[in-house]
Scaffold this active site. Structure first.
Site, PDB file in Angstrom:
ATOM      1  N   GLY A 260       6.605  -6.550  -0.342  1.00  0.00           N
ATOM      2  CA  GLY A 260       5.841  -6.584   0.685  1.00  0.00           C
ATOM      3  C   GLY A 260       6.729  -7.007   1.846  1.00  0.00           C
ATOM      4  N   SER A 261       6.093  -7.343   3.029  1.00  0.00           N
ATOM      5  CA  SER A 261       6.758  -7.786   4.068  1.00  0.00           C
ATOM      6  C   SER A 261       7.594  -8.921   3.907  1.00  0.00           C
ATOM      7  CB  SER A 261       5.968  -7.774   5.313  1.00  0.00           C
ATOM      8  OG  SER A 261       4.879  -8.595   4.947  1.00  0.00           O
TER       9      SER A 261
ATOM     10  N   GLU B  36      14.493  -4.689  -9.634  1.00  0.00           N
ATOM     11  CA  GLU B  36      13.389  -4.042 -10.694  1.00  0.00           C
ATOM     12  C   GLU B  36      13.666  -2.784 -11.218  1.00  0.00           C
ATOM     13  OE1 GLU B  36       9.956  -4.049  -7.960  1.00  0.00           O
ATOM     14  OE2 GLU B  36       9.077  -5.710  -8.786  1.00  0.00           O
TER      15      GLU B  36
ATOM     16  N   CYS C 234      10.090   0.954   2.224  1.00  0.00           N
ATOM     17  CA  CYS C 234      11.174   0.050   2.541  1.00  0.00           C
ATOM     18  C   CYS C 234      12.684   0.567   2.600  1.00  0.00           C
ATOM     19  CB  CYS C 234      11.145  -1.061   1.642  1.00  0.00           C
ATOM     20  SG  CYS C 234      10.974  -0.324   0.050  1.00  0.00           S
TER      21      CYS C 234
ATOM     22  N   LYS D 221      -2.928  -8.131  -7.931  1.00  0.00           N
ATOM     23  CA  LYS D 221      -3.448  -8.120  -6.687  1.00  0.00           C
ATOM     24  C   LYS D 221      -2.717  -6.956  -5.676  1.00  0.00           C
ATOM     25  CE  LYS D 221      -3.182  -9.120  -2.552  1.00  0.00           C
ATOM     26  NZ  LYS D 221      -3.562  -8.153  -1.965  1.00  0.00           N
TER      27      LYS D 221
ATOM     28  N   SER E  74      16.149   5.872  -5.015  1.00  0.00           N
ATOM     29  CA  SER E  74      15.009   4.816  -6.123  1.00  0.00           C
ATOM     30  C   SER E  74      14.980   5.974  -7.347  1.00  0.00           C
ATOM     31  CB  SER E  74      13.761   5.035  -5.564  1.00  0.00           C
ATOM     32  OG  SER E  74      13.696   4.585  -4.382  1.00  0.00           O
TER      33      SER E  74
ATOM     34  N   GLU F 143      10.972  -2.780  11.126  1.00  0.00           N
ATOM     35  CA  GLU F 143      10.852  -1.819  10.401  1.00  0.00           C
ATOM     36  C   GLU F 143      10.063  -0.716  11.262  1.00  0.00           C
ATOM     37  OE1 GLU F 143       9.282  -3.747   6.743  1.00  0.00           O
ATOM     38  OE2 GLU F 143      10.527  -1.907   5.659  1.00  0.00           O
TER      39      GLU F 143
ATOM     40  N   GLU G  26      10.828  -8.251  -3.465  1.00  0.00           N
ATOM     41  CA  GLU G  26      11.187  -6.968  -2.890  1.00  0.00           C
ATOM     42  C   GLU G  26      10.714  -6.901  -1.499  1.00  0.00           C
ATOM     43  OE1 GLU G  26      13.126  -4.916  -4.082  1.00  0.00           O
ATOM     44  OE2 GLU G  26      13.212  -5.828  -6.280  1.00  0.00           O
ATOM     45  N   LEU G  27      11.449  -7.140  -0.657  1.00  0.00           N
ATOM     46  CA  LEU G  27      10.845  -7.356   0.884  1.00  0.00           C
ATOM     47  C   LEU G  27      11.329  -6.204   1.688  1.00  0.00           C
ATOM     48  CD1 LEU G  27      11.520 -11.176   0.863  1.00  0.00           C
ATOM     49  CD2 LEU G  27       9.320 -10.083   0.249  1.00  0.00           C
TER      50      LEU G  27
ATOM     51  N   TRP H 126       0.827  -1.254   0.026  1.00  0.00           N
ATOM     52  CA  TRP H 126      -0.077   0.063  -0.146  1.00  0.00           C
ATOM     53  C   TRP H 126       0.919   1.266   0.065  1.00  0.00           C
ATOM     54  CZ3 TRP H 126       1.814   2.468   4.233  1.00  0.00           C
ATOM     55  CH2 TRP H 126       2.291   1.668   5.184  1.00  0.00           C
ATOM     56  N   ASN H 127       2.091   1.195   0.328  1.00  0.00           N
ATOM     57  CA  ASN H 127       2.754   2.305   0.492  1.00  0.00           C
ATOM     58  C   ASN H 127       3.237   3.328  -0.653  1.00  0.00           C
ATOM     59  OD1 ASN H 127       4.873   0.681  -0.272  1.00  0.00           O
ATOM     60  ND2 ASN H 127       6.380   1.074   1.369  1.00  0.00           N
TER      61      ASN H 127
HETATM   62  P1  NAD Z   1       2.474  -6.863   3.601  1.00  0.00           P
HETATM   63  O1  NAD Z   1       3.512  -7.976   3.216  1.00  0.00           O
HETATM   64  O2  NAD Z   1       1.459  -7.109   4.649  1.00  0.00           O
HETATM   65  O3  NAD Z   1       1.553  -6.801   2.269  1.00  0.00           O
HETATM   66  C1  NAD Z   1       1.879  -6.868   0.883  1.00  0.00           C
HETATM   67  C2  NAD Z   1       0.724  -7.448   0.000  1.00  0.00           C
HETATM   68  O4  NAD Z   1       0.893  -8.934   0.109  1.00  0.00           O
HETATM   69  C3  NAD Z   1      -0.430  -6.785   0.108  1.00  0.00           C
HETATM   70  O5  NAD Z   1      -0.987  -6.673  -1.274  1.00  0.00           O
HETATM   71  C4  NAD Z   1      -1.128  -7.799   0.996  1.00  0.00           C
HETATM   72  O6  NAD Z   1      -2.498  -7.989   0.711  1.00  0.00           O
HETATM   73  C5  NAD Z   1      -0.572  -9.162   0.280  1.00  0.00           C
HETATM   74  N1  NAD Z   1      -0.761 -10.429   1.276  1.00  0.00           N
HETATM   75  C6  NAD Z   1      -0.782 -10.424   2.444  1.00  0.00           C
HETATM   76  N2  NAD Z   1      -0.563 -11.844   2.972  1.00  0.00           N
HETATM   77  C7  NAD Z   1      -0.678 -12.514   1.977  1.00  0.00           C
HETATM   78  C8  NAD Z   1      -0.785 -13.615   1.432  1.00  0.00           C
HETATM   79  N3  NAD Z   1      -1.008 -14.607   2.773  1.00  0.00           N
HETATM   80  N4  NAD Z   1      -0.913 -14.510   0.328  1.00  0.00           N
HETATM   81  C9  NAD Z   1      -0.691 -13.286  -0.764  1.00  0.00           C
HETATM   82  N5  NAD Z   1      -0.754 -12.154  -0.517  1.00  0.00           N
HETATM   83  C10 NAD Z   1      -0.776 -11.565   0.764  1.00  0.00           C
HETATM   84  O7  NAD Z   1       3.346  -5.633   3.409  1.00  0.00           O
HETATM   85  P2  NAD Z   1       2.427  -3.983   3.499  1.00  0.00           P
HETATM   86  O8  NAD Z   1       2.021  -3.700   4.919  1.00  0.00           O
HETATM   87  O9  NAD Z   1       1.392  -3.820   2.352  1.00  0.00           O
HETATM   88  O10 NAD Z   1       3.657  -3.188   2.770  1.00  0.00           O
HETATM   89  C11 NAD Z   1       4.717  -2.834   3.733  1.00  0.00           C
HETATM   90  C12 NAD Z   1       5.881  -3.861   3.634  1.00  0.00           C
HETATM   91  O11 NAD Z   1       6.511  -3.728   1.948  1.00  0.00           O
HETATM   92  C13 NAD Z   1       7.236  -3.265   4.192  1.00  0.00           C
HETATM   93  O12 NAD Z   1       7.843  -4.230   5.135  1.00  0.00           O
HETATM   94  C14 NAD Z   1       7.919  -2.716   3.052  1.00  0.00           C
HETATM   95  O13 NAD Z   1       9.528  -2.652   3.526  1.00  0.00           O
HETATM   96  C15 NAD Z   1       7.715  -3.539   2.114  1.00  0.00           C
HETATM   97  N6  NAD Z   1       8.219  -2.810   0.580  1.00  0.00           N
HETATM   98  C16 NAD Z   1       9.015  -3.367   0.142  1.00  0.00           C
HETATM   99  C17 NAD Z   1       9.642  -2.443  -1.151  1.00  0.00           C
HETATM  100  C18 NAD Z   1      10.743  -3.101  -1.771  1.00  0.00           C
HETATM  101  O14 NAD Z   1      10.761  -2.677  -3.042  1.00  0.00           O
HETATM  102  N7  NAD Z   1      11.636  -3.859  -1.169  1.00  0.00           N
HETATM  103  C19 NAD Z   1       8.926  -1.577  -1.597  1.00  0.00           C
HETATM  104  C20 NAD Z   1       7.542  -1.268  -0.766  1.00  0.00           C
HETATM  105  C21 NAD Z   1       7.399  -1.876   0.355  1.00  0.00           C
END
Ligand code: NAD
Length: 479
Positions: free
Chosen positions: A229-230, A459, A285, A175, A442, A382, A251-252, A151-152
């Site tokens: 995501g995370s 990416e 991130c 998604k 970035s 984080e 990308e975590l 979402w960020n």
């Molecule tokens: P999150 O991991 O909670 O969610 C990310 C995505 O995964 C969302 O679309 C969510 O709905 C989906 N998701 C959650 N559980 C799932 C499952 N069981 N199966 C499939 N999809 C699932 O992360 P967030 O809170 O939305 O974003 C913040 C995190 O993203 C932070 O840890 C941040 O560091 C990371 N992030 C990383 C980068 C990068 O490029 N490295 C960029 C932006 C954000």
């Protein structure tokens, strides 16, 4: 807002969820519901997967120039609609309008960059060392992809994946995060308008991510997962991807060190800190999570940073003059509050901020903590909020060891005026990216990504498209 789609986008059509379910989208500045969007279940995801699978073969055969021009048109439409998209993003995510406009430009740039890469997919031809065989190398799309975004950065995380997938000739199912589905739906409408054929991009908004994505990953028809995501969710998805041997890009999370040496230009360091910490209210991130400042300049750095942070205006992102919007939701803010409370209990001094304001909205003030104990929870979590945690160090080896003492390795920031030291320290940091006397790394033309538990793959840049391509090698005897 009135024209923003709120349905699923499957096979080029806007449709409701099969069971009619919807989910609310909240405005984090007020806590009020902005609108409802379709809430897909596994059945809808299967339909979207089918649309992507059906479209794949014809899409892979389209001329690279055609794919390139679709991306280029989409780039232009996004730029023309900057204000509209920025307002939409601010309403669902909270970032100030100026930052949202910046993200629109950043997001669009991925489409421009990959429109230029689409026509430069190369192959190869060589005589093998034995002289009796030739090797013909071609590159083809990996196939239907599942793209999962956070979402960020609601628009840029989508374009950073869709851009190379379109350029490579892959079809996809996107998604987005449930907190910010509107930017992705608006993006789908733009790509349709730009001429993207039906079924190439499908968007499935859902509050049931696990239920919807797991069958896709295990089913064997999705050939690629690109996830941002995370780390915790990334690890789960890697395990799910193992069964059908799905290719993955991850990308975590990050835990960026921000290192200020005694020979740093403190003006540059404070400017850099403001960007590395405060971009996106700290919800990035790449956000500086641990400030390691040489003991001899720590007090001065802390004082100057606190002054700058304290001068920022907090409020709804749509209001003129606001620098810092709300955090994404109450949960996100509660986490920041807990981390600050823990650090303070362990002896950190609050130089500025640190107190949650009363009232609606998920606001948290820019905060600087000095004298942070290395055992504090925010050292290995984080923060994802506007909190700068300062620790001191005495020598180079020590700070490198402490900076690397984390499971993550996305980005690090180094501030020093010494060239040798700058290179030496950067090379010893276990990270995928280094900001040298800058707080911003970035850029769509650079390979973005991390090492260790910050992810797999890159990416953007020249290599971004590789994640969506496979080699095929033809052995051809010399006759
Ligand atoms: P999150 O991991 O909670 O969610 C990310 C995505 O995964 C969302 O679309 C969510 O709905 C989906 N998701 C959650 N559980 C799932 C499952 N069981 N199966 C499939 N999809 C699932 O992360 P967030 O809170 O939305 O974003 C913040 C995190 O993203 C932070 O840890 C941040 O560091 C990371 N992030 C990383 C980068 C990068 O490029 N490295 C960029 C932006 C954000």
């Amino acid at each position: 807002m009135t024209d923003t789609p709120t349905q699923l986008f499957i096979g080029g059509a806007w449709v409701d969820a099969a069971d009619g379910a919807t989910m609310p989208v909240d405005d984090p500045a007020t806590g009020e519901i902005l609108c409802h969007v379709a809430d897909a279940g596994p059945k809808d995801a299967k339909l979207a997967e089918e649309a992507a699978v059906q479209a794949q073969e014809a899409w892979a055969r389209t001329a690279p120039r055609v794919r390139s021009e679709i991306l280029r048109r989409a780039y232009e439409i996004i730029i023309e609609r900057t204000d509209e998209l920025a307002h939409l993003m601010t309403s669902e995510m909270g970032k100030p309008l100026a930052e949202a406009r910046g993200e629109v430009a950043y997001a669009a740039e991925f489409f421009r960059w990959f429109s230029e890469e689409a026509v430069r997919i190369d192959g190869g031809l060589a005589t093998l060392p034995d002289g009796r065989n030739r090797m013909l190398l071609s590159r083809r799309p990996v196939g239907p992809c599942l793209l999962i975004t956070p979402w960020n950065f609601p628009l840029a995380m989508g374009t950073r994946k869709i851009g190379p997938a379109v350029a490579a000739g892959c079809t996809m199912l996107l998604k987005p995060a449930p907190q910010t589905p509107l930017s992705s739906l608006a993006l789908a409408a733009i790509l349709k308008e730009a001429g993207l054929p039906d079924g190439v991009l499908n968007v499935v908004t859902t509050s049931r991510a696990g239920e919807v994505c797991e069958p896709l990953l295990r089913g064997g028809r999705i050939r690629k997962l690109s996830f941002t995501g995370s780390t915790a969710v990334g690890q789960l998805l890697l395990a799910q991807s193992a069964e059908a041997v799905v290719r993955t890009s991850m990308e975590l999370g990050g835990n960026a060190p921000f290192v200020v040496f005694e020979d740093a230009d403190l003006d540059k360091a404070v400017d850099g800190a403001m960007v590395a910490k405060m971009r996106n209210m700290g919800e990035a991130c790449t956000a500086a999570n641990r400030f390691f400042v040489h003991r001899s300049v720590a007090e001065e750095f802390g004082r100057r940073l606190a002054e700058r942070m304290g001068a920022l205006v907090v409020g709804p992102g749509t209001r003129d003059g606001v620098d810092v919007g709300p955090l994404i939701d109450r949960r996100g803010r509660a986490k920041v509050e807990e981390l600050v409370a823990d650090a303070v209990e362990r002896g950190a001094q609050v130089l500025v901020g640190g107190r949650t304001p009363e009232g609606a909205g998920c606001f948290y003030p820019p905060t600087v903590l000095a004298g942070v104990d290395p055992g504090s929870r925010l050292m290995d979590t984080e923060i994802f909020g506007p909190v700068a945690a300062i620790l001191t160090f005495d020598d180079e080896d020590e700070v490198i060891r402490r900076a690397n003492d984390t499971p993550w390795g996305l980005v690090g920031y180094v501030f020093t005026e010494g060239l040798d030291r700058a290179l030496r320290v950067s090379e010893r940091l276990e990270v995928g990216m280094v900001g040298l006397n800058t707080g911003l790394v970035s850029n769509p033309a650079a390979p973005f990504g991390g090492v260790k538990q910050s992810g797999l793959g890159r990416e953007g840049g020249r290599v971004g498209i590789d994640e969506f391509l496979e080699y095929q090698y033809l052995a051809v005897p010399v006759r």
